[in-house]
Design a protein around this motif. Sequence first.
Motif, PDB file in Angstrom:
ATOM      1  N   VAL A   1      -2.526  11.780  -1.071  1.00  0.00           N
ATOM      2  CA  VAL A   1      -3.748  12.166  -0.362  1.00  0.00           C
ATOM      3  C   VAL A   1      -4.889  11.232  -0.729  1.00  0.00           C
ATOM      4  O   VAL A   1      -5.671  10.803   0.122  1.00  0.00           O
ATOM      5  CB  VAL A   1      -4.111  13.639  -0.671  1.00  0.00           C
ATOM      6  CG1 VAL A   1      -5.501  13.970  -0.130  1.00  0.00           C
ATOM      7  CG2 VAL A   1      -3.082  14.578  -0.063  1.00  0.00           C
ATOM      8  N   GLY A   2      -4.968  10.889  -2.025  1.00  0.00           N
ATOM      9  CA  GLY A   2      -6.041   9.998  -2.479  1.00  0.00           C
ATOM     10  C   GLY A   2      -5.942   8.636  -1.831  1.00  0.00           C
ATOM     11  O   GLY A   2      -6.945   8.073  -1.392  1.00  0.00           O
ATOM     12  N   LYS A   3      -4.723   8.107  -1.744  1.00  0.00           N
ATOM     13  CA  LYS A   3      -4.539   6.795  -1.137  1.00  0.00           C
ATOM     14  C   LYS A   3      -4.853   6.835   0.352  1.00  0.00           C
ATOM     15  O   LYS A   3      -5.490   5.922   0.897  1.00  0.00           O
ATOM     16  CB  LYS A   3      -3.103   6.308  -1.360  1.00  0.00           C
ATOM     17  CG  LYS A   3      -2.894   4.858  -0.928  1.00  0.00           C
ATOM     18  CD  LYS A   3      -1.568   4.309  -1.403  1.00  0.00           C
ATOM     19  CE  LYS A   3      -0.418   4.900  -0.599  1.00  0.00           C
ATOM     20  NZ  LYS A   3       0.863   4.254  -0.892  1.00  0.00           N
TER      21      LYS A   3
ATOM     22  N   LEU B   1      -9.554  -2.055  -0.303  1.00  0.00           N
ATOM     23  CA  LEU B   1      -8.157  -2.412  -0.031  1.00  0.00           C
ATOM     24  C   LEU B   1      -7.544  -3.198  -1.186  1.00  0.00           C
ATOM     25  O   LEU B   1      -6.352  -3.052  -1.481  1.00  0.00           O
ATOM     26  CB  LEU B   1      -8.075  -3.211   1.273  1.00  0.00           C
ATOM     27  CG  LEU B   1      -8.379  -2.385   2.529  1.00  0.00           C
ATOM     28  CD1 LEU B   1      -8.668  -3.276   3.714  1.00  0.00           C
ATOM     29  CD2 LEU B   1      -7.221  -1.433   2.839  1.00  0.00           C
ATOM     30  N   GLU B   2      -8.329  -4.030  -1.842  1.00  0.00           N
ATOM     31  CA  GLU B   2      -7.827  -4.743  -3.021  1.00  0.00           C
ATOM     32  C   GLU B   2      -7.459  -3.755  -4.124  1.00  0.00           C
ATOM     33  O   GLU B   2      -6.452  -3.952  -4.835  1.00  0.00           O
ATOM     34  CB  GLU B   2      -8.891  -5.732  -3.515  1.00  0.00           C
ATOM     35  CG  GLU B   2      -8.996  -6.978  -2.653  1.00  0.00           C
ATOM     36  CD  GLU B   2     -10.143  -7.891  -3.063  1.00  0.00           C
ATOM     37  OE1 GLU B   2     -10.119  -9.072  -2.692  1.00  0.00           O
ATOM     38  OE2 GLU B   2     -11.069  -7.390  -3.753  1.00  0.00           O
ATOM     39  N   SER B   3      -8.253  -2.692  -4.235  1.00  0.00           N
ATOM     40  CA  SER B   3      -7.958  -1.665  -5.231  1.00  0.00           C
ATOM     41  C   SER B   3      -6.650  -0.946  -4.893  1.00  0.00           C
ATOM     42  O   SER B   3      -5.820  -0.695  -5.781  1.00  0.00           O
ATOM     43  CB  SER B   3      -9.118  -0.668  -5.289  1.00  0.00           C
ATOM     44  OG  SER B   3      -8.827   0.398  -6.162  1.00  0.00           O
ATOM     45  N   ILE B   4      -6.465  -0.641  -3.610  1.00  0.00           N
ATOM     46  CA  ILE B   4      -5.234   0.053  -3.188  1.00  0.00           C
ATOM     47  C   ILE B   4      -4.014  -0.823  -3.430  1.00  0.00           C
ATOM     48  O   ILE B   4      -2.991  -0.375  -3.967  1.00  0.00           O
ATOM     49  CB  ILE B   4      -5.322   0.444  -1.699  1.00  0.00           C
ATOM     50  CG1 ILE B   4      -6.440   1.457  -1.471  1.00  0.00           C
ATOM     51  CG2 ILE B   4      -3.986   1.012  -1.217  1.00  0.00           C
ATOM     52  CD1 ILE B   4      -6.709   1.738   0.004  1.00  0.00           C
ATOM     53  N   THR B   5      -4.098  -2.102  -3.026  1.00  0.00           N
ATOM     54  CA  THR B   5      -2.931  -2.992  -3.160  1.00  0.00           C
ATOM     55  C   THR B   5      -2.616  -3.280  -4.632  1.00  0.00           C
ATOM     56  O   THR B   5      -1.460  -3.532  -4.982  1.00  0.00           O
ATOM     57  CB  THR B   5      -3.163  -4.319  -2.413  1.00  0.00           C
ATOM     58  OG1 THR B   5      -4.378  -4.922  -2.882  1.00  0.00           O
ATOM     59  CG2 THR B   5      -3.265  -4.087  -0.914  1.00  0.00           C
ATOM     60  N   ALA B   6      -3.651  -3.228  -5.476  1.00  0.00           N
ATOM     61  CA  ALA B   6      -3.402  -3.436  -6.918  1.00  0.00           C
ATOM     62  C   ALA B   6      -2.655  -2.254  -7.520  1.00  0.00           C
ATOM     63  O   ALA B   6      -1.747  -2.424  -8.347  1.00  0.00           O
ATOM     64  CB  ALA B   6      -4.735  -3.650  -7.646  1.00  0.00           C
TER      65      ALA B   6
ATOM     66  N   ASP C   1       2.680  -1.184  -0.813  1.00  0.00           N
ATOM     67  CA  ASP C   1       2.053  -0.645   0.404  1.00  0.00           C
ATOM     68  C   ASP C   1       1.763  -1.781   1.378  1.00  0.00           C
ATOM     69  O   ASP C   1       0.749  -2.481   1.301  1.00  0.00           O
ATOM     70  CB  ASP C   1       0.750   0.081   0.043  1.00  0.00           C
ATOM     71  CG  ASP C   1       0.168   0.853   1.226  1.00  0.00           C
ATOM     72  OD1 ASP C   1       0.483   0.498   2.382  1.00  0.00           O
ATOM     73  OD2 ASP C   1      -0.610   1.795   1.004  1.00  0.00           O
ATOM     74  N   GLY C   2       2.666  -1.979   2.321  1.00  0.00           N
ATOM     75  CA  GLY C   2       2.533  -3.058   3.304  1.00  0.00           C
ATOM     76  C   GLY C   2       1.364  -2.847   4.255  1.00  0.00           C
ATOM     77  O   GLY C   2       0.768  -3.810   4.746  1.00  0.00           O
TER      78      GLY C   2
ATOM     79  N   ALA D   1      -1.584  -1.418   3.589  1.00  0.00           N
ATOM     80  CA  ALA D   1      -2.826  -1.809   2.910  1.00  0.00           C
ATOM     81  C   ALA D   1      -2.943  -3.329   2.858  1.00  0.00           C
ATOM     82  O   ALA D   1      -4.042  -3.889   3.032  1.00  0.00           O
ATOM     83  CB  ALA D   1      -2.871  -1.218   1.503  1.00  0.00           C
ATOM     84  N   LYS D   2      -1.789  -4.007   2.611  1.00  0.00           N
ATOM     85  CA  LYS D   2      -1.788  -5.469   2.610  1.00  0.00           C
ATOM     86  C   LYS D   2      -2.206  -6.003   3.982  1.00  0.00           C
ATOM     87  O   LYS D   2      -2.964  -6.976   4.100  1.00  0.00           O
ATOM     88  CB  LYS D   2      -0.395  -5.995   2.260  1.00  0.00           C
ATOM     89  CG  LYS D   2      -0.108  -6.083   0.783  1.00  0.00           C
ATOM     90  CD  LYS D   2      -0.867  -7.248   0.154  1.00  0.00           C
ATOM     91  CE  LYS D   2      -0.490  -7.405  -1.310  1.00  0.00           C
ATOM     92  NZ  LYS D   2      -1.358  -8.421  -1.963  1.00  0.00           N
ATOM     93  N   PHE D   3      -1.674  -5.370   5.046  1.00  0.00           N
ATOM     94  CA  PHE D   3      -2.023  -5.794   6.404  1.00  0.00           C
ATOM     95  C   PHE D   3      -3.521  -5.631   6.661  1.00  0.00           C
ATOM     96  O   PHE D   3      -4.180  -6.549   7.169  1.00  0.00           O
ATOM     97  CB  PHE D   3      -1.225  -4.978   7.425  1.00  0.00           C
ATOM     98  CG  PHE D   3      -1.810  -5.033   8.813  1.00  0.00           C
ATOM     99  CD1 PHE D   3      -1.769  -6.205   9.551  1.00  0.00           C
ATOM    100  CD2 PHE D   3      -2.440  -3.920   9.356  1.00  0.00           C
ATOM    101  CE1 PHE D   3      -2.318  -6.262  10.828  1.00  0.00           C
ATOM    102  CE2 PHE D   3      -2.993  -3.958  10.623  1.00  0.00           C
ATOM    103  CZ  PHE D   3      -2.934  -5.133  11.368  1.00  0.00           C
ATOM    104  N   LEU D   4      -4.059  -4.464   6.298  1.00  0.00           N
ATOM    105  CA  LEU D   4      -5.482  -4.229   6.528  1.00  0.00           C
ATOM    106  C   LEU D   4      -6.339  -5.211   5.732  1.00  0.00           C
ATOM    107  O   LEU D   4      -7.374  -5.695   6.210  1.00  0.00           O
ATOM    108  CB  LEU D   4      -5.859  -2.793   6.170  1.00  0.00           C
ATOM    109  CG  LEU D   4      -5.363  -1.696   7.117  1.00  0.00           C
ATOM    110  CD1 LEU D   4      -5.765  -0.322   6.596  1.00  0.00           C
ATOM    111  CD2 LEU D   4      -5.913  -1.906   8.544  1.00  0.00           C
ATOM    112  N   LEU D   5      -5.895  -5.536   4.525  1.00  0.00           N
ATOM    113  CA  LEU D   5      -6.622  -6.502   3.710  1.00  0.00           C
ATOM    114  C   LEU D   5      -6.597  -7.882   4.381  1.00  0.00           C
ATOM    115  O   LEU D   5      -7.620  -8.573   4.459  1.00  0.00           O
ATOM    116  CB  LEU D   5      -6.021  -6.571   2.306  1.00  0.00           C
ATOM    117  CG  LEU D   5      -6.708  -7.526   1.321  1.00  0.00           C
ATOM    118  CD1 LEU D   5      -8.195  -7.215   1.187  1.00  0.00           C
ATOM    119  CD2 LEU D   5      -6.016  -7.447  -0.046  1.00  0.00           C
ATOM    120  N   GLY D   6      -5.433  -8.272   4.872  1.00  0.00           N
ATOM    121  CA  GLY D   6      -5.332  -9.541   5.598  1.00  0.00           C
ATOM    122  C   GLY D   6      -6.167  -9.534   6.862  1.00  0.00           C
ATOM    123  O   GLY D   6      -6.808 -10.534   7.217  1.00  0.00           O
TER     124      GLY D   6
END
Length: 555
Positions: free
Chosen positions: A17-19, A42-47, A52-53, A55-60
């Motif tokens: 839920v937090g993510k 998003l950097e925090s989530i991917t770290a 989590d692909g 989150a990586k996509f949204l960061l990109g």
Amino acid sequence: MKKVFIYAVVMLFSVFVGKAQDIKQAKSAIDAEQYEVAKKTLESITASSPSDGYAKFLLGYVCLLKGNHEAAKKNFDAGIACSSKANFNYIGLGFMALDKENVAEADKDFGLACKSVDKKTIEESVFIGKAYCYSVHPNYNKAIEILTKARLIDPKNTSVLLALADAYKLNKQQNESYELYREAFREDGTLLRAKMGLGALIKNTHNFPAAVTSFNEVIAMNPNYGPVYRELAETEYLWALNDGRNYDSHISKALGFYEKYMSLTDYSLESRMRHADFLILAKDYKALETEANEMTKLDKVNPKIYRYLGYSAYHNNNLDVALNSLNSFVSNPSSKLIGRDYYYLGASKLGKALIATPVDTVAISNGVLDLKKSIEMTPNLAGEISDLGKKLFEKKLYSKAASVYEIAISNAESKSLLLDNFYFASAAYWSCAGVEKLNSHQTELLNKADLSLDKIITASPTTQDAYLFKARIQVLLKNDIMVAKNYEDFVIAANKKDPTELASKGMKSKLIEAYNNLGIIYSATDKVKAKESFDKTLLVDPANQYAIDQLKILK
């Protein structure tokens, strides 16, 4: 053991839920154009969740929006290897392929993105539609096709409705876009982007008061929604262009709204660049120079900063800075050049050359070459180029002025076309006046000038000075028949003017020139007409010694 299991499930659920909440916050930040906020989230989530692909996509995707293509690709490539929602990253790669005009590669990537997903899953379609809309090389019809299919799957999905509304707006289909924004807002009355979209469409119809009212309704819903202030800034700017009497007031409001937009989004390099682009439109070059200097503190190597430094330095009369900055910008292979870049480079060279002692004619010639490039790339710069020609004309650098005006008149759609044709012709004439023997270039230039004057006469037959300069040009070309015809046409046009204008010193001088020249030409073939012409000179100036002497010879 049962308690441990229940605790583990609760902890796993809370993490999930937090993510999910963090992803939602990142998306909200993207919508609000707070890209730095979204990036950090998003950097925090991917770290914390490297698999989590999505989150990586949204960061990109955020990196793409910020113009950092290298970082975007790095995230998309890493996202493909993730165990969760890796497919979205192919959309990012497809987006980048579209930017490179590699449609086949983009189609392949988009196919991979949708290959293993449920046919009823539509988020992929939304992002693919956005890729086709916002690529450097967009295909709005393709975006509309993809998003229309997605809408059939879920007609009330607001993400689809918004994306499709955007696509129709970009494709100049305003009615369809308006209906979709309105439908999205009906489905979700908290959708600020939809409400703002309605105002943007009203702005496009130039109903500026109604657009401002619509945007104020968005502010009433959320005064901290940054993008609406950007829309207000653009509205006031367009309003200024259409309301000359209140231009300064509208521009002042526009700049204030843009500052508000910046304060509510971020002061990243990319945001500052958008701000700089707006300052160029608003012609606030003092603020542009300040912004450009702030950008150098964030990134000393980004070539686009040199564009802003160059533009602002030229207008603030810092010509050395302008030349150094613009030369750095246009010589950088990664710079995406536009006509205005060469315009300011050429203008800076001309400005520097004109204050040199003696005048640097070589630098002027180099500047003219840059101006020629500028109008080849951006024809509507013709009106501004003619202003530079006027500076040369006023310095009596007639040959150089003619070369600049010749560039300006190459754009037949220029608003200053007739005046530019006249200045070109007169500059060409004065550059050759007094020359004993014309060379081939000068003869060609004078013939071009004569044709330019014909264009003026066709558009405005009462412009008497067009006939006058045609006559003067034909004197240099030694064509007595055309000399006589054009002086006669000048006299006819001039005598139709108001008596007050006819009595002016300038007009009297031109009439004396015409009558005396006609008298000389007629004296070889028709002495009666020659005497009449010199008599007319004396009616204008009874003490004109040349006419008096010629009449004595003709007796």
